[in-house]
Design an enzyme around this catalytic site. Structure first.
Site, short mmCIF file in Angstrom:
data_model
loop_
_atom_site.label_atom_id
_atom_site.label_comp_id
_atom_site.label_asym_id
_atom_site.label_seq_id
_atom_site.Cartn_x
_atom_site.Cartn_y
_atom_site.Cartn_z
N LYS B 79 33.95 36.38 49.52
CA LYS B 79 35.33 36.35 50.05
C LYS B 79 35.47 37.40 51.15
CE LYS B 79 40.14 36.71 48.37
NZ LYS B 79 40.99 37.04 47.20
N SER B 154 44.50 33.52 46.10
CA SER B 154 44.03 33.69 47.45
C SER B 154 42.54 33.37 47.65
CB SER B 154 44.30 35.12 47.91
OG SER B 154 43.55 36.04 47.15
N SER B 178 44.23 35.45 41.70
CA SER B 178 43.57 34.94 42.90
C SER B 178 42.14 34.45 42.71
CB SER B 178 43.58 36.00 44.01
OG SER B 178 44.84 36.03 44.64
#
Lengths: 96, 485
Positions: B79, B154, B178
């Site tokens: 990420k 997210s 997330s």
């Protein structure tokens, strides 16, 4: 209670974020709506309840003070938007 | 034969160590898959094929020398909130569009040392603030199960890359759900470890008392293997906990007879999709069939979690994001010589709307006259929420809930209504507030879209959660399902 325009502007000034006219209106409305959701906390009796800062339960962590190298100054300056030699270049902070 | 990009970590490891395949072949299979589907899925912000192939060659050398571990030579997506030395790390923000870290996050360092292969950096909501990946300043990511829908957020890139077979596994971060919510939306497994189990050094901060890095994988065993690699004390993160290292894969095959599971009724909120309720009910029946006992429990403070979270997280965010001043790194407005105007314009143009909204919310909650009513009150609510969990964990080993009250929604459906968007995380937020571990495992479909079951346990109960989820996964076929792309 909806936020007044002056409050939105005050918050933006504290946060150092410029806002357009449209954004002042939009954030005023949205933040007011979000703040309404917070009213539910008023029904919670928190008398004498200690606040939790983080859930890890650790206290201040100490370590031996051992000298070691920090980042190389070239690395530190690598992402600088503006530099002059070994320094970050910034706009004047003090007025003449 | 399974195409290489769909192998589990264990299968990949076995084939790599027996030299049936090379890491270069495995990596190329992932890169080929990315070539084939990435224009539709868009799970990456940066692709690093040259680095990946170089790392794969190095991994092959390690494997030939009998070195390395379970992740050596296995391709991963990271990420874009974790610093990668020499590779742009944007946090999906204009503010960091050109930011190139000069050091690796501890988790990245640990993976690299083991010979991992980095395919690239995963898309996300800007600064990890959001539940749909639509807050990325660069592009949305599409759910592999339905390209018109969001992958969750997210860590939407992480979940979508794993679900679409682009990456074998991914690293995400979880501040309020997330990792777990996108894992649920994309039909993969996601784990948020106990606060302090995984180092946050090099994780770009959103809300420091809530942030935690966690794995996304196509199976529970894969997540356990990744957790083994990333967990552990790090002197560079003062909140990381010193514990004896544990092998989270060791007990995965064990049964769950006698496991006491609690079902908190408060998590079955009004407006929950009926298909989710049914999937969870079926899952509970399966778990009972495996020998677990299931009982209702109550967590009455659940109704305060959303407010508590949306005061604490933005407050911490407003402090953390004060560093973006256009001086040291990141976007910098150059059109003025006035210091304050430069800073205000830097932040106006550098931050997207959700980030600005949260910075302002936090600034307000911490400002003179409102601190006690908001921030202090929320911290006290946090104590009560934590105590609620501690109370139920005297009677049960773990909790079972839906991961989200909704399945993946249409792109654009909630962008104008922040509160509705925040509600998609209502089942995951309390876990971060209390610093607990939480895991989402696929448990069925509702109208053709994946549903996730969340397991929550006491601090450092990852072993219990992984074992329970593994037993469930082994008894069902849900984790085998693949999106048709």
């Amino acid at each position: 209670m909806p936020l007044e325009r002056s409050q939105v502007e005050h918050i933006a000034a504290l946060a150092r974020i410029g806002l357009t006219e449209e954004e002042i209106l939009m954030f005023g409305e949205q933040l007011s709506h979000i703040l309404e959701q917070f009213e539910v906390l008023e029904e919670l009796d928190t008398t004498g309840v200690a606040p939790t800062g983080h859930a890890g339960g650790l206290q201040t962590v100490m370590r031996e003070d051992v000298p070691q190298d920090s980042l190389d100054s070239e690395d530190v300056l690598k992402n600088a938007p503006n530099r002059e030699g070994e320094f970050f270049r910034v706009n004047a902070v003090l007025e003449e | 034969m399974t195409e290489l990009n769909w192998l589990s970590i264990k299968e990949a490891h076995d084939q790599l160590t027996s030299r049936q395949i090379s890491s270069v072949e495995l990596t190329q299979a992932c890169l080929d898959r990315i070539d084939a589907v990435e224009d539709r899925v868009q799970s990456f912000l940066t692709l690093t094929p040259e680095i990946a192939l170089a790392q794969a060659k190095e991994a092959d050398r390690m494997l030939a020398a009998g070195e390395g571990g379970p992740l050596t030579g296995v391709p991963v997506q990271i990420k874009d909130v974790m610093c990668t030395k020499g590779v742009t790390t944007t946090c999906a923000s204009r503010m960091l569009e050109n930011f190139v870290p000069v050091y690796d996050a501890t988790v990245v360092e640990r993976l690299t040392t083991q010979g991992a292969v980095m395919l690239g950096k995963g898309n996300m909501d800007e600064f990890a603030m959001g539940s749909s990946c639509e807050n990325s300043a660069f592009h949305p990511t599409h759910n592999p199960w339905d390209l018109d829908r969001v992958p969750g957020g997210s860590s939407g890139g992480a979940a979508a890359s794993v679900a679409s077979g682009e990456a074998i596994y991914a690293l995400g971060s979880d501040t309020g759900g997330s990792v777990r919510q996108p894992a649920a939306f994309c039909g993969v497994v996601g784990l948020k470890p106990t606060y302090g189990l995984v180092s946050r050094y090099g994780l770009i901060a959103f809300a420091s008392s809530l942030d935690q890095i966690g794995p996304v994988g196509r199976s529970v065993a894969d997540c356990a293997t990744v957790l083994n690699a990333i967990a552990g004390h790090d002197p560079r993160d003062a909140t990381s906990v010193a514990r004896e290292p544990q092998d989270y894969t060791a007990n995965l095959g064990q049964n769950i007879k006698g496991m006491r599971l609690g079902v908190p009724e408060e998590y079955f909120v009004d407006g929950m999709e009926p298909g989710i309720r049914k999937a969870i009910d079926d899952a509970l029946a399966t778990l009972e069939g495996l020998g677990a006992s299931v009982r209702p429990v109550s967590l009455p403070t659940t109704r305060y979690a959303l407010a508590c979270y949306y005061i604490i997280a933005p407050s911490e965010c407003s402090a953390n994001l004060a560093r973006y001043d256009g001086v040291k790194y990141g976007y910098s407005y150059q059109g003025t010589t006035d210091m304050w105007e430069a800073m205000e314009k830097t932040r106006e143009y550098g931050f997207g709307p959700e980030v600005t909204r949260r910075v302002m919310l936090g600034t307000y909650a911490l400002s003179t006259g409102y601190y006690d009513a908001y921030y202090l009150k929320a911290q006290q609510a946090r104590t009560l929420i934590r105590q609620d969990f501690e109370r139920v964990f005297q009677d049960v080993d773990a909790l079972v809930t839906p991961t989200s009250p909704v399945t993946a929604f249409k792109i654009g459906a909630m962008v104008d209504d922040p509160v509705q968007m925040y509600l998609t995380d209502v089942c995951t937020l309390p876990v971060n507030i209390a610093g607990l571990p939480g895991l989402s495992v696929p448990c069925g479909f509702s109208d053709g879209l994946p549903v996730g079951m969340q397991l929550i346990g006491p601090h450092f109960s990852e072993e219990t959660l992984l074992r329970t989820a593994h037993a469930y996964e082994s008894a069902t076929q849900w984790s085998q399902a693949r999106a048709a792309l």
